[in-house]
Design an enzyme around this catalytic site. Structure first.
Site, short mmCIF file in Angstrom:
data_model
loop_
_atom_site.label_atom_id
_atom_site.label_comp_id
_atom_site.label_asym_id
_atom_site.label_seq_id
_atom_site.Cartn_x
_atom_site.Cartn_y
_atom_site.Cartn_z
N ASP A 172 0.78 -1.31 -0.06
CA ASP A 172 -0.07 -0.03 -0.16
C ASP A 172 0.77 1.39 -0.11
O ASP A 172 0.30 2.71 0.59
CB ASP A 172 -0.98 0.21 1.37
CG ASP A 172 -2.40 -0.70 0.77
OD1 ASP A 172 -2.49 -0.83 -0.05
OD2 ASP A 172 -3.59 -0.55 1.93
N ASP A 199 -10.43 -7.20 11.14
CA ASP A 199 -9.12 -8.78 11.90
C ASP A 199 -11.17 -9.40 12.47
O ASP A 199 -11.85 -9.87 11.86
CB ASP A 199 -8.06 -8.70 11.88
CG ASP A 199 -8.80 -8.12 13.42
OD1 ASP A 199 -8.79 -6.70 13.00
OD2 ASP A 199 -6.99 -8.48 13.62
O1 LIG Z 1 -3.60 0.04 4.68
C1 LIG Z 1 -2.49 0.17 5.54
C2 LIG Z 1 -3.25 -0.46 6.70
C3 LIG Z 1 -2.56 -1.61 6.87
N1 LIG Z 1 -1.63 -2.49 5.97
C4 LIG Z 1 -1.13 -3.87 6.65
O2 LIG Z 1 -2.12 -4.39 8.11
C5 LIG Z 1 -1.06 -4.86 8.75
C6 LIG Z 1 -1.74 -4.37 9.84
O3 LIG Z 1 -0.99 -3.08 10.35
P1 LIG Z 1 -0.32 -2.77 11.62
O4 LIG Z 1 -0.93 -0.93 11.72
O5 LIG Z 1 0.86 -2.96 11.93
O6 LIG Z 1 -1.64 -2.74 12.79
P2 LIG Z 1 -1.49 -3.45 14.18
O7 LIG Z 1 -2.32 -3.14 15.30
O8 LIG Z 1 0.06 -4.28 14.81
O9 LIG Z 1 -1.82 -5.22 13.51
C7 LIG Z 1 -2.87 -5.54 14.56
O10 LIG Z 1 -4.37 -5.10 14.65
C8 LIG Z 1 -4.68 -4.81 13.01
C9 LIG Z 1 -6.50 -3.97 13.44
O11 LIG Z 1 -6.95 -4.76 13.99
C10 LIG Z 1 -4.82 -6.51 12.43
O12 LIG Z 1 -5.12 -6.33 11.39
C11 LIG Z 1 -3.63 -7.17 12.56
O13 LIG Z 1 -3.44 -8.43 11.87
C12 LIG Z 1 -3.03 -6.83 13.75
O14 LIG Z 1 -1.61 -7.12 13.98
C13 LIG Z 1 0.23 -4.44 8.54
O15 LIG Z 1 0.86 -5.62 7.46
C14 LIG Z 1 0.11 -3.00 7.65
O16 LIG Z 1 1.07 -3.25 6.19
C15 LIG Z 1 -2.34 -2.20 4.84
O17 LIG Z 1 -1.76 -2.88 4.31
N2 LIG Z 1 -2.88 -1.39 4.45
#
Ligand SMILES: O=c1ccn([C@@H]2O[C@H](COP(=O)(O)OP(=O)(O)O[C@H]3O[C@H](CO)[C@@H](O)[C@H](O)[C@H]3O)[C@@H](O)[C@H]2O)c(=O)[nH]1
Ligand SMILES: [Mn+2]
Length: 524
Positions: free
Chosen positions: A135, A461
């Site tokens: 993204d 999720d």
């Molecule tokens: O516009 C976006 C925003 C995020 N991501 C991806 O989404 C994932 C999770 O994002 P992150 O910022 O790391 O969020 P976290 O809070 O660490 O993630 C937790 O919380 C998220 C929302 O509940 C879940 O989607 C994730 O799987 C979970 O690990 C990463 O691989 C990002 O690269 C995208 O691909 N596009």
């Protein structure tokens, strides 16, 4: 009579003994209730502060009742790998998804490690395809993946030859000892020599990526990278590149590796990760259409190379095929702070609440470390499995959008009769893949509501998993030891508060929406 070999399950739910915890939890509840009674009885003597304390404790008690009922019968799944290997001669294809969004916050070398750990899993390589959604639309991420695919040609055979457990090179080489993993009769000096070569190659890869990051725009207008010129992060056409294709279909080769940066335009909401996952579902649908999917965030890596086989034990089990939608592994994190002062390891959430839910309808979907069935992602409910009537062409178009090529693959996935489209050249499907990754493709379709990852919450999720539970599916909690996946968590206080705030907002959005689980349970 002993059950025949073929009727033995490939996995089972195993309930944990929990009596001591139950007694302790009930004791706490008992004291909370005594406290509430005391507050009510003496309310007249103290006035408003007393009333506020009473209301807070009432809320705490209510929460506590929810927590104990969730944790009452914790369970996790036990898998039988040998039975899978004996009974399923032809393992099904699995599409593996990695999402990344920002080359600064999520350095490309981290994403590269996630991808390398996936390319090296113990599973026939001709049954695997790895799709990376970017993204950030970053030529550096693309370049890093291209370089990583070259390194993978050395790394994957090395891992398999010496049965390396941790197949993310940055973790593997962080332990500086060149000792083989006790693989039968490995020649130590030969191993050490190879270890040294691969380590040098990995360091070379890291340097190349670091240099690319430092000279931020080295790629303008240049060959493969020309497509990235004049792009902005939130304003660019779709870019799909087949980085590596396992053309000969070798089971001992490397899985396909595909780079996907979906179209983004300023006037179109991109819907964050859920939007990215839906594009991955469609792009992989037209390219490999595997009936199973594994998805990882770019900050997680595979810590047990047999994990795809584990996932298949759960999803292929004939006894539960019509019940279990997804298999979720908890998130574990490396390099946490000692004693976890900010609670960043989420021990309570993943290990206690997660196993508790594992004994009920199943764990929630955590957004990463999860195996899904494509047909469930496409909106099928357990009830639809009995109901053989196939959706009409019109209904398919209404739900899945207007690409005929894609609709054909959807029909196959929903029928579940054919695993993948007939062997074809991946590059032939790039044009259709571009079309289904366009930002207008979902307009007026069921994506984000009836099919795919569900829109409307920053915790997409939880919402998506809950929707599957509402449709009647169960899920399985799989917690092998050593952990199947490891990742990085925010280490500081402020970063974890931002994350917690985002999650709290997401959960509130669900609670206040029509997808609220209370409605889901009452009116399903
Ligand atoms: O516009 C976006 C925003 C995020 N991501 C991806 O989404 C994932 C999770 O994002 P992150 O910022 O790391 O969020 P976290 O809070 O660490 O993630 C937790 O919380 C998220 C929302 O509940 C879940 O989607 C994730 O799987 C979970 O690990 C990463 O691989 C990002 O690269 C995208 O691909 N596009
Ligand atoms: Mn994360």
């Amino acid at each position: 009579m002993a059950p025949s070999q073929n009727s033995l399950p490939l996995h089972e739910r195993v309930w944990r003994r929990n009596n001591i915890k139950r007694v302790m939890d009930i004791t706490v509840l008992f004291f909370l209730i005594l406290l509430l009674i005391y507050r009510i009885v003496s309310l007249n003597n103290y006035g408003v502060p007393w009333l506020i304390a009473f209301l807070c404790e009432l809320w705490l008690t209510f929460n506590w009742i929810l927590v104990i009922s969730t944790k009452w019968s914790p369970a996790q799944s036990k898998i039988y790998l040998d039975r899978l290997l004996q009974r399923v001669p032809e393992l099904p294809p699995v599409d593996m998804f990695v999402t990344t969004a920002d080359p600064v916050l999520e350095p490309p070398i981290i994403t590269v490690n996630t991808v390398l750990s996936l390319l090296a899993v113990d599973y026939p390589a001709n049954k695997l395809a790895c799709y990376v959604s970017d993204d950030g639309c970053s030529p550096i991420t693309f370049y890093s993946l291209v370089e990583a695919s070259k390194f993978a040609k050395l790394w994957v055979p090395f891992c398999k030859k010496y049965d390396v457990r941790v197949r993310a090179p940055f973790r593997y080489f962080s332990d500086d000892k060149a000792t083989p993993n006790g693989k039968n009769g490995a020649d130590l000096s030969e191993f050490q020599q190879e270890w040294k070569t691969i380590k040098d190659e990995y360091e070379h890869l890291c340097r190349k990526i670091e240099n690319a990051v430092k000279n931020s725009t080295p790629f303008d207008g240049d060959g493969e990278f020309a497509v990235f010129s004049n792009t902005e992060r939130k304003n660019h056409p779709t870019i799909i590149k087949v980085i590596w294709e396992n053309k000969e279909g070798l089971s001992s080769g490397l899985p396909h590796l595909i780079y996907v940066s979906r179209e983004k335009r300023p006037m179109h909401p991109h819907l964050y990760k859920a939007g990215a996952m839906n594009v991955l579902a469609r792009v992989s649908g037209v390219m490999s259409n595997a009936p199973y999917m594994l998805n990882l965030d770019c900050d997680m890596f595979v810590n047990d190379p047999k994990i795809v086989l584990h996932g298949m034990c759960i999803l292929l089990d004939p006894n539960t095929q019509k019940e279990v939608a997804f298999a979720q592994c908890p998130q574990y994190f490396y390099d946490g702070l000692k004693d976890d002062p900010f609670g960043n390891q989420f021990v309570v959430l993943f290990r206690f609440v997660g196993t508790g839910l594992g004994g009920l309808q199943g764990p929630i979907y955590l957004g990463t470390n999860c195996f899904h069935r494509r047909k469930v992602i496409y909106g099928l409910s357990p009830h639809d499995l009995e109901n053989t009537s196939i959706l009409s062409e019109k209904e398919l178009v209404r739900n899945f959008g207007s690409s005929r090529e894609f609709i054909n693959t959807v029909a196959l996935a929903l029928e579940g009769t054919t695993y993948a489209p007939p062997q074809h050249n991946l590059s032939n499907s790039v044009e259709t893949a571009n079309q289904v990754a366009g930002c207008g493709y979902e307009h007026g379709t069921g994506w984000g509501s009836q099919v795919g990852w569900v829109y409307g919450s920053t915790t997409e999720d939880i919402l998506t998993g809950m929707k599957m539970h509402t449709r009647g599916w169960k899920s399985e909690n799989h917690m092998p030891d050593p952990p199947a996946f490891m990742g990085s968590a925010p280490t500081g206080g402020p970063a974890s508060m931002t994350q917690q705030k985002r999650w709290a907002t997401g959960l509130l959005e669900i609670l206040l929406s029509k997808n609220n689980p209370i409605f889901g349970t009452l009116f399903r």
